[in-house]
Design a protein around this motif. Sequence first.
Motif, PDB file in Angstrom:
ATOM      1  N   GLY A  88      21.756   4.976  24.968  1.00 30.77           N
ATOM      2  CA  GLY A  88      20.991   4.001  25.746  1.00 30.77           C
ATOM      3  C   GLY A  88      21.666   2.643  25.781  1.00 30.77           C
ATOM      4  O   GLY A  88      21.007   1.625  25.960  1.00 30.77           O
ATOM      5  N   GLY A  89      22.997   2.646  25.587  1.00 32.76           N
ATOM      6  CA  GLY A  89      23.748   1.384  25.662  1.00 32.76           C
ATOM      7  C   GLY A  89      23.634   0.548  24.400  1.00 32.76           C
ATOM      8  O   GLY A  89      24.014  -0.622  24.383  1.00 32.76           O
ATOM      9  N   ASP A  90      23.116   1.156  23.328  1.00 30.44           N
ATOM     10  CA  ASP A  90      22.939   0.417  22.069  1.00 30.44           C
ATOM     11  C   ASP A  90      24.242   0.446  21.262  1.00 30.44           C
ATOM     12  O   ASP A  90      24.791   1.501  20.969  1.00 30.44           O
ATOM     13  CB  ASP A  90      21.794   1.057  21.264  1.00 30.44           C
ATOM     14  N   GLU A  91      24.733  -0.733  20.900  1.00 28.53           N
ATOM     15  CA  GLU A  91      26.041  -0.829  20.255  1.00 28.53           C
ATOM     16  C   GLU A  91      26.033  -0.211  18.857  1.00 28.53           C
ATOM     17  O   GLU A  91      26.967   0.483  18.456  1.00 28.53           O
ATOM     18  CB  GLU A  91      26.462  -2.299  20.180  1.00 28.53           C
ATOM     19  N   ALA A  92      24.934  -0.468  18.103  1.00 27.85           N
ATOM     20  CA  ALA A  92      24.851   0.062  16.740  1.00 27.85           C
ATOM     21  C   ALA A  92      24.892   1.591  16.768  1.00 27.85           C
ATOM     22  O   ALA A  92      25.606   2.232  15.976  1.00 27.85           O
ATOM     23  CB  ALA A  92      23.575  -0.430  16.074  1.00 27.85           C
ATOM     24  N   LYS A  93      24.136   2.156  17.721  1.00 29.67           N
ATOM     25  CA  LYS A  93      24.105   3.626  17.832  1.00 29.67           C
ATOM     26  C   LYS A  93      25.477   4.151  18.208  1.00 29.67           C
ATOM     27  O   LYS A  93      25.904   5.218  17.751  1.00 29.67           O
ATOM     28  CB  LYS A  93      23.076   4.040  18.886  1.00 29.67           C
ATOM     29  N   LEU A  94      26.175   3.402  19.080  1.00 30.43           N
ATOM     30  CA  LEU A  94      27.506   3.834  19.511  1.00 30.43           C
ATOM     31  C   LEU A  94      28.456   3.847  18.317  1.00 30.43           C
ATOM     32  O   LEU A  94      29.210   4.814  18.117  1.00 30.43           O
ATOM     33  CB  LEU A  94      28.041   2.879  20.593  1.00 30.43           C
ATOM     34  N   THR A  95      28.415   2.786  17.501  1.00 24.81           N
ATOM     35  CA  THR A  95      29.268   2.711  16.315  1.00 24.81           C
ATOM     36  C   THR A  95      29.024   3.923  15.431  1.00 24.81           C
ATOM     37  O   THR A  95      29.965   4.567  14.944  1.00 24.81           O
ATOM     38  CB  THR A  95      28.969   1.413  15.533  1.00 24.81           C
ATOM     39  N   ALA A  96      27.727   4.244  15.265  1.00 21.47           N
ATOM     40  CA  ALA A  96      27.389   5.394  14.430  1.00 21.47           C
ATOM     41  C   ALA A  96      27.917   6.677  15.051  1.00 21.47           C
ATOM     42  O   ALA A  96      28.494   7.528  14.365  1.00 21.47           O
ATOM     43  CB  ALA A  96      25.871   5.463  14.246  1.00 21.47           C
ATOM     44  N   ALA A  97      27.768   6.792  16.359  1.00 20.90           N
ATOM     45  CA  ALA A  97      28.188   8.023  17.041  1.00 20.90           C
ATOM     46  C   ALA A  97      29.692   8.218  16.957  1.00 20.90           C
ATOM     47  O   ALA A  97      30.177   9.359  16.903  1.00 20.90           O
ATOM     48  CB  ALA A  97      27.751   7.975  18.498  1.00 20.90           C
ATOM     49  N   LEU A  98      30.442   7.135  16.929  1.00 18.12           N
ATOM     50  CA  LEU A  98      31.903   7.255  16.905  1.00 18.12           C
ATOM     51  C   LEU A  98      32.429   7.331  15.478  1.00 18.12           C
ATOM     52  O   LEU A  98      33.643   7.455  15.272  1.00 18.12           O
ATOM     53  CB  LEU A  98      32.548   6.072  17.634  1.00 18.12           C
ATOM     54  N   GLY A  99      31.530   7.233  14.484  1.00 12.66           N
ATOM     55  CA  GLY A  99      31.951   7.374  13.089  1.00 12.66           C
ATOM     56  C   GLY A  99      32.931   6.292  12.658  1.00 12.66           C
ATOM     57  O   GLY A  99      33.858   6.543  11.880  1.00 12.66           O
ATOM     58  N   GLY A 100      32.771   5.091  13.170  1.00 10.09           N
ATOM     59  CA  GLY A 100      33.572   3.958  12.697  1.00 10.09           C
ATOM     60  C   GLY A 100      34.979   3.884  13.260  1.00 10.09           C
ATOM     61  O   GLY A 100      35.807   3.109  12.774  1.00 10.09           O
ATOM     62  N   ASP A 101      35.260   4.671  14.290  1.00  3.54           N
ATOM     63  CA  ASP A 101      36.588   4.612  14.936  1.00  3.54           C
ATOM     64  C   ASP A 101      36.656   3.342  15.785  1.00  3.54           C
ATOM     65  O   ASP A 101      36.142   3.288  16.884  1.00  3.54           O
ATOM     66  CB  ASP A 101      36.769   5.866  15.811  1.00  3.54           C
ATOM     67  N   LYS A 102      37.296   2.304  15.204  1.00  6.34           N
ATOM     68  CA  LYS A 102      37.238   0.977  15.842  1.00  6.34           C
ATOM     69  C   LYS A 102      37.976   0.932  17.173  1.00  6.34           C
ATOM     70  O   LYS A 102      37.496   0.327  18.138  1.00  6.34           O
ATOM     71  CB  LYS A 102      37.820  -0.075  14.892  1.00  6.34           C
ATOM     72  N   ALA A 103      39.144   1.586  17.205  1.00  6.55           N
ATOM     73  CA  ALA A 103      39.943   1.567  18.446  1.00  6.55           C
ATOM     74  C   ALA A 103      39.139   2.219  19.575  1.00  6.55           C
ATOM     75  O   ALA A 103      39.059   1.725  20.703  1.00  6.55           O
ATOM     76  CB  ALA A 103      41.254   2.303  18.233  1.00  6.55           C
ATOM     77  N   LYS A 104      38.499   3.349  19.239  1.00 10.20           N
ATOM     78  CA  LYS A 104      37.729   4.073  20.245  1.00 10.20           C
ATOM     79  C   LYS A 104      36.517   3.249  20.672  1.00 10.20           C
ATOM     80  O   LYS A 104      36.161   3.189  21.853  1.00 10.20           O
ATOM     81  CB  LYS A 104      37.287   5.418  19.646  1.00 10.20           C
ATOM     82  N   LEU A 105      35.909   2.592  19.666  1.00  6.46           N
ATOM     83  CA  LEU A 105      34.745   1.761  19.947  1.00  6.46           C
ATOM     84  C   LEU A 105      35.102   0.682  20.996  1.00  6.46           C
ATOM     85  O   LEU A 105      34.390   0.502  21.988  1.00  6.46           O
ATOM     86  CB  LEU A 105      34.257   1.088  18.664  1.00  6.46           C
ATOM     87  N   ALA A 106      36.246   0.045  20.761  1.00  9.67           N
ATOM     88  CA  ALA A 106      36.683  -1.006  21.699  1.00  9.67           C
ATOM     89  C   ALA A 106      36.929  -0.408  23.085  1.00  9.67           C
ATOM     90  O   ALA A 106      36.534  -0.984  24.103  1.00  9.67           O
ATOM     91  CB  ALA A 106      37.944  -1.673  21.171  1.00  9.67           C
ATOM     92  N   ALA A 107      37.570   0.759  23.111  1.00 11.33           N
ATOM     93  CA  ALA A 107      37.881   1.404  24.393  1.00 11.33           C
ATOM     94  C   ALA A 107      36.606   1.758  25.140  1.00 11.33           C
ATOM     95  O   ALA A 107      36.482   1.508  26.346  1.00 11.33           O
ATOM     96  CB  ALA A 107      38.727   2.653  24.161  1.00 11.33           C
TER      97      ALA A 107
END
Lengths: 181, 678
Positions: B397-416
């Motif tokens: 739902g566009g929530d950043e915290a949820k996205l961070t959790a979903a990506l398991g802390g992959d920072k590069a991917k998070l930024a992308a």
Amino acid sequence: MSRQSPDPAPGRRSFLTEALAIACGGLATLTPVAAGVWAFLDPLRRKGGAASFLPVTELAAVPDDGVPRQFAVIAERADAWTGFAAEPIGAVYLRRGKGSDTVEALSATCPHAGCFVEMEPTGRCFRCPCHNSTFTLEGGIVAPSPSPRPMDGLECRVAKNGSVEVKWERFRAGVAEKIVQ
Amino acid sequence: MKSSSAAAAGSRKGPLGRLADFLDDRTGYRAVMHEALYERVPGGARWRYVWGSTLVFAFMTQLITGLFLWASYSASAQTAWESVYYIQHEMAGGWLLRGIHHFMAQAMVVLLALHLLQVVIDGAYRAPREVNFWLGLVLMMLVLGMALTGYLLPWDQKGYWATIVATNLAGIVPVFGPSIQQLVIGGTEYGHHTLTRFFALHAGFLPGALILMLVVHLSLFRKHGLHAKQPITKPDAMFWPDQVLKDAVAMLAVMAVVLGVILVPALKAMLAGEPVHAGHLGAELGAPADPSLPYAAARPEWYFLFLFQFLKVFEGWGATGEFLGAIVVPGLIMGVMFLMPILGNWKLGHRFNVAFTLGVIAGAGLLTALALNEDYYALWVDKAPLAEAQKLYDETGGDEAKLTAALGGDKAKLAAIEKQWETLEKIRRSQAFLDAAKQAKLDAARAIELAGRPEKIPPAGMLELVRADAKLQGPRLFAQHCASCHAHVDPQAPAAAAILAKSSAANLFEFGRASWMRGLLDPAQVAGPAYFGNTAHKDGDMVSFVQGDLADADQWKKDDIEAVIVAMAGEAGLAAPGVQPAMLEKGRALVADGERCGGCHKVGDNGTALGSAPDLTGWGSREWLVGIITDPTHERFYGDSNDRMPSFGKAAEGAAPMLSPQQIGLLADWLRGEWYRP
């Protein structure tokens, strides 16, 4: 500055240039003029609606004393883009003889110049307030009159249910013949 | 002396020649013509000198077409759209007249830019021509003023909302702003006097001032002579006929482009085999202005798009930003342009002027491109690489915290992904604009269809007709008041399943028709999301009846069920054409039967009391729908067992109901598919 004076260049080349200049300029300028005139002439395409019998009143509402009475003609009307619901669009005089079942109708529009013909207060004749055309109660001309023809009679019929219906038509003003507009 | 020589020559001339002499004696027209035509063009005729003449031509075209349009236009809130409709769609040649006026106005803006550019590059503003340059700038502002005021006159959605924005911007001028705004719009509300004033400005004040200025501009031009581009390599020539020919060819080319723009959409339609109508030809006419209807497609005409985009630069600055963007910066640019003749006295100054003008034009071009890119982004961006980001967006739902959790802390991917989300946001905004623009086209087409009814437009104006049209208003009212629970989707449509899953009440697509009733009486569907599945009636008597009795072939034969379906559509007055009366009769009897439907439902006078189930008398008819929307808690409908549906037409004493009787009627008509069809 001793530039040479422009050569008036008479001859074929100059004529061709002039003709082309006039043709191009004329064509460019005539386009908007033509579009404007085309649209401006649009009203000539439009025809008045076919005349139809419109209910005006009940037979009982027209006294059988031979004296004309004024009644409004009510109809739906279209004006360019607007459609109007039924409303008064004109007036007629209705007249019924003693004991008669038929009604005569006269248009209230003066055949002279289109003004609204009124009944004299005395009730003896019609008079147009614009140029004093005078008519008998039957619509005939009372000389001297500016009107070239008698008041315009309209076709009138009484329906089975007693409704008085008038065929609503307009006629060209100012001419001796009665010509439907 | 001259006249005596003419008289002497007259004896050898024909009648035309003698008439010309007669006129010349009394008017001196030959000298005037000579003065007008035999202007020296240093270095001979050149194409670069045509721009001024094409501008005069464009203005003459506007004058001519404008006057003829005036003969048919009516400036009031109830007649402006209507009269323009009449010009465009009913008058012979009206589309051509309006098309030329509309597109020549746009051509004029382009020609203005070219004329200005040519004057600046050639340094034609230098002494002694400074005053004429300033006059030119004033003329430019007058032309832009005419463009701005003309845009409103059709009183359609586009012009209306663009004018609201423009006049509100005028209102932010310090001190006098609000008064200026109130004067321009003729009061505090937009209406009759906004139109009469804009029309007077557009067709009177501005062109009047323009003609005066133009006369001075042209006479100064003749006084100083044509400013020749150096170096001069050819001999001088006269204005007539060489330069006139070049001017005339340029005029014709401008007119050809304008006619091309008018006719190309019609040609395209013809090639595609569609019928050509006045909507294809020439200028667009939007839906009539409606202050109560949001218009997300509001944009100024393309030549003001750069200003529109420029204001976005100052987004977040509030009124100060708008003041800077709409007034201070354009004012400064105009100020620099007014100084150009003085700056141009220095060599460096002239170079600055050229660079500045090119810079402003390039900047405006860039801003226009940016504005177009923002609006049409969704059309040309490749969405395939964004699929994963879209999926993640839907999941979180566009929530950043949820996205961070979903990506398991992959920072590069998070930024992308976050970067891609930005792109997705741009696409969403663009899509919203495109949808609004598409809706605006549909609304306009419908309004034009309605205006063409034989009954014509009511005296109160087109808006009344638009607001009373079920086809236009139904979907809007439904989206606003019903769609939070009810779906309205063809069950066969690809997206139907997803929409139905989200709904919490019955799908009302084709409600009242046999197709809807067939689904209700289908044991597999009645408890599904299209019917009672997402409601409190999921485990109710109707569901158990359909899944029990109806599913039992001993109790209900297939033909009987079909007869009931047909009879119910008949109650609604929506039976398919060609239904057999016998079938209808049989169905009616089954529905009324106390052992069958009539056991719970009242139908006509079958003796069943109200209260146990909705009354099926006239089920699905307009009257029935109006009743249930007005008050579903009425004992005729769901009574106490009504599940969440508000009583839209009922209100406490003194309060207004959620929907007016007219709005409820429109919803009923739209659900039943009843609206004007040509």
